[in-house]
Design a protein around this motif. Sequence first.
Motif, mmCIF file in Angstrom:
data_model
loop_
_atom_site.group_PDB
_atom_site.id
_atom_site.type_symbol
_atom_site.label_atom_id
_atom_site.label_comp_id
_atom_site.label_asym_id
_atom_site.label_seq_id
_atom_site.Cartn_x
_atom_site.Cartn_y
_atom_site.Cartn_z
ATOM 1 N N GLN A 35 -27.175 -14.306 -42.647
ATOM 2 C CA GLN A 35 -26.742 -12.920 -42.701
ATOM 3 C C GLN A 35 -25.269 -12.879 -43.056
ATOM 4 O OE1 GLN A 35 -27.856 -10.332 -39.507
ATOM 5 N NE2 GLN A 35 -29.822 -11.350 -39.144
ATOM 6 N N GLY A 36 -24.919 -11.974 -43.936
ATOM 7 C CA GLY A 36 -23.523 -11.872 -44.322
ATOM 8 C C GLY A 36 -23.197 -10.516 -44.903
ATOM 9 N N ALA A 37 -21.947 -10.088 -44.700
ATOM 10 C CA ALA A 37 -21.480 -8.825 -45.253
ATOM 11 C C ALA A 37 -19.996 -8.952 -45.562
ATOM 12 C CB ALA A 37 -21.720 -7.669 -44.276
ATOM 13 N N ALA A 38 -19.603 -8.491 -46.741
ATOM 14 C CA ALA A 38 -18.195 -8.486 -47.136
ATOM 15 C C ALA A 38 -17.861 -7.132 -47.751
ATOM 16 C CB ALA A 38 -17.905 -9.608 -48.133
ATOM 17 N N HIS A 39 -16.722 -6.564 -47.346
ATOM 18 C CA HIS A 39 -16.330 -5.224 -47.770
ATOM 19 C C HIS A 39 -14.851 -5.251 -48.139
ATOM 20 C CE1 HIS A 39 -16.013 -0.647 -46.650
ATOM 21 N NE2 HIS A 39 -15.851 -0.875 -47.950
ATOM 22 N N VAL A 40 -14.548 -4.815 -49.367
ATOM 23 C CA VAL A 40 -13.174 -4.807 -49.865
ATOM 24 C C VAL A 40 -12.777 -3.375 -50.200
ATOM 25 C CG1 VAL A 40 -11.611 -5.609 -51.675
ATOM 26 C CG2 VAL A 40 -13.391 -7.134 -50.790
ATOM 27 N N VAL A 41 -11.600 -2.965 -49.711
ATOM 28 C CA VAL A 41 -11.032 -1.659 -50.030
ATOM 29 C C VAL A 41 -9.727 -1.891 -50.786
ATOM 30 C CG1 VAL A 41 -10.226 0.555 -49.143
ATOM 31 C CG2 VAL A 41 -12.019 -0.701 -47.911
ATOM 32 N N MET A 42 -9.618 -1.273 -51.974
ATOM 33 C CA MET A 42 -8.423 -1.449 -52.789
ATOM 34 C C MET A 42 -7.858 -0.105 -53.217
ATOM 35 S SD MET A 42 -9.209 -4.727 -55.244
ATOM 36 C CE MET A 42 -7.478 -4.770 -55.751
ATOM 37 N N GLY A 43 -6.528 -0.071 -53.352
ATOM 38 C CA GLY A 43 -5.828 1.088 -53.880
ATOM 39 C C GLY A 43 -5.041 0.699 -55.109
ATOM 40 N N PRO A 44 -4.330 1.636 -55.712
ATOM 41 C CA PRO A 44 -3.569 1.328 -56.925
ATOM 42 C C PRO A 44 -2.553 0.209 -56.747
ATOM 43 C CG PRO A 44 -3.753 3.701 -56.608
ATOM 44 C CD PRO A 44 -4.268 3.060 -55.360
ATOM 45 N N ARG A 45 -2.075 -0.016 -55.530
ATOM 46 C CA ARG A 45 -1.084 -1.064 -55.283
ATOM 47 C C ARG A 45 -1.696 -2.359 -54.769
ATOM 48 N NH1 ARG A 45 4.209 1.964 -52.609
ATOM 49 N NH2 ARG A 45 4.575 3.444 -54.334
ATOM 50 N N GLY A 46 -3.019 -2.420 -54.693
ATOM 51 C CA GLY A 46 -3.649 -3.659 -54.265
ATOM 52 C C GLY A 46 -4.534 -3.500 -53.046
ATOM 53 N N LEU A 47 -4.729 -4.593 -52.333
ATOM 54 C CA LEU A 47 -5.665 -4.638 -51.211
ATOM 55 C C LEU A 47 -5.223 -3.735 -50.067
ATOM 56 C CD1 LEU A 47 -8.167 -6.038 -49.926
ATOM 57 C CD2 LEU A 47 -6.574 -7.738 -48.999
ATOM 58 N N ILE A 48 -6.178 -2.949 -49.556
ATOM 59 C CA ILE A 48 -5.957 -2.119 -48.371
ATOM 60 C C ILE A 48 -6.655 -2.714 -47.156
ATOM 61 C CG2 ILE A 48 -6.397 0.145 -47.335
ATOM 62 C CD1 ILE A 48 -6.065 1.368 -50.097
ATOM 63 N N ASP A 49 -7.886 -3.171 -47.344
ATOM 64 C CA ASP A 49 -8.646 -3.711 -46.219
ATOM 65 C C ASP A 49 -9.657 -4.723 -46.731
ATOM 66 O OD1 ASP A 49 -9.433 -4.053 -43.593
ATOM 67 O OD2 ASP A 49 -10.845 -2.384 -43.609
ATOM 68 N N LEU A 50 -9.925 -5.717 -45.896
ATOM 69 C CA LEU A 50 -10.927 -6.742 -46.205
ATOM 70 C C LEU A 50 -11.649 -7.096 -44.921
ATOM 71 C CD1 LEU A 50 -12.322 -9.002 -47.822
ATOM 72 C CD2 LEU A 50 -10.308 -10.425 -47.417
ATOM 73 N N ALA A 51 -12.959 -6.959 -44.930
ATOM 74 C CA ALA A 51 -13.785 -7.330 -43.775
ATOM 75 C C ALA A 51 -14.898 -8.238 -44.266
ATOM 76 C CB ALA A 51 -14.368 -6.087 -43.103
ATOM 77 N N GLN A 52 -15.145 -9.320 -43.558
ATOM 78 C CA GLN A 52 -16.205 -10.241 -43.950
ATOM 79 C C GLN A 52 -16.755 -10.927 -42.705
ATOM 80 O OE1 GLN A 52 -14.206 -12.684 -46.846
ATOM 81 N NE2 GLN A 52 -12.969 -13.747 -45.335
ATOM 82 N N ARG A 53 -18.040 -11.197 -42.755
ATOM 83 C CA ARG A 53 -18.684 -11.892 -41.640
ATOM 84 C C ARG A 53 -19.876 -12.685 -42.163
ATOM 85 N NH1 ARG A 53 -23.348 -9.246 -40.317
ATOM 86 N NH2 ARG A 53 -23.518 -7.035 -40.865
#
Length: 271
Positions: free
Chosen positions: A15-33
């Motif tokens: 089981q795995g999940a990865a979530h990336v949030v990005m804005g114009p200036r780059g990475l905002i959030d990264l979650a992975q398990r």
Amino acid sequence: MFDTGATAIRMQRSQGAAHVVMGPRGLIDLAQRGSAKAMLPRMTAGLPEIVFLNTSGGLASGDRLSFAVDLRAGTRALATTQTAERAYRATGAPARATVALNVGAGGWLDWLPQETILYDDARLERDTAVDLAPGAGCLLLEMLVLGRLAMGERPTRLHLRDRRVVRREGRVIHHDALALDDDALARLSGPALTGGAPALATLAMIADDAPDRLAAARAVLDEPGVTAAASAPPGRLIIRLLAADGWPLRRQINRLLRVLRPDPLPRIWQV
């Protein structure tokens, strides 16, 4: 006395999940398990890249895998996978994979995963959902290879449910689904299916000006060993491709991407 009765073996599931949030200036959030990871290599040219990885090495019966990208307004990015995904022979419930892509107003996402290789008797159900805000667009690629072609494997048993849905402001503007099972494999050589081709792909561009690229796309649809056709319904450019092997299919897709987008191909790809 030893107990010689059959004992059910409980298989370990991935089981795995990865979530990336990005804005114009780059990475905002990264979650992975679990088995899902996301990497953001440093780029000197082209779109910022998100590279997803399934560390389990493939999808087997009962596995669960989820990738997600959230681009804020005005953000442009490319997301891909580190290597080909493999769906192995399954003895029970299908593996399930989900891809959730959200593109904010005026943003753009290239979703260019590497191919999925379906082993004999694989069972896979996958849903890709794209939500576009006003003025946003995307380029979506899906490549499938039926069997380990280098080993001469051609699947005779298979369960595949693969669906892609694109919505703009909640309204469905593109829906593409593929279902393959044992009966369909037996009829694969028919003209209504793949004509016997074990490698297939769909490239879809969703944007108001996507139909303007139809002529440029058709001009490069001449890779030896690949059969392809392009159409341009309102707000979309759809290209479907069939090949006897994954390598000519990849070469044709590389040529298409070079004329459809100004940015370099994904750095992780072998070209």
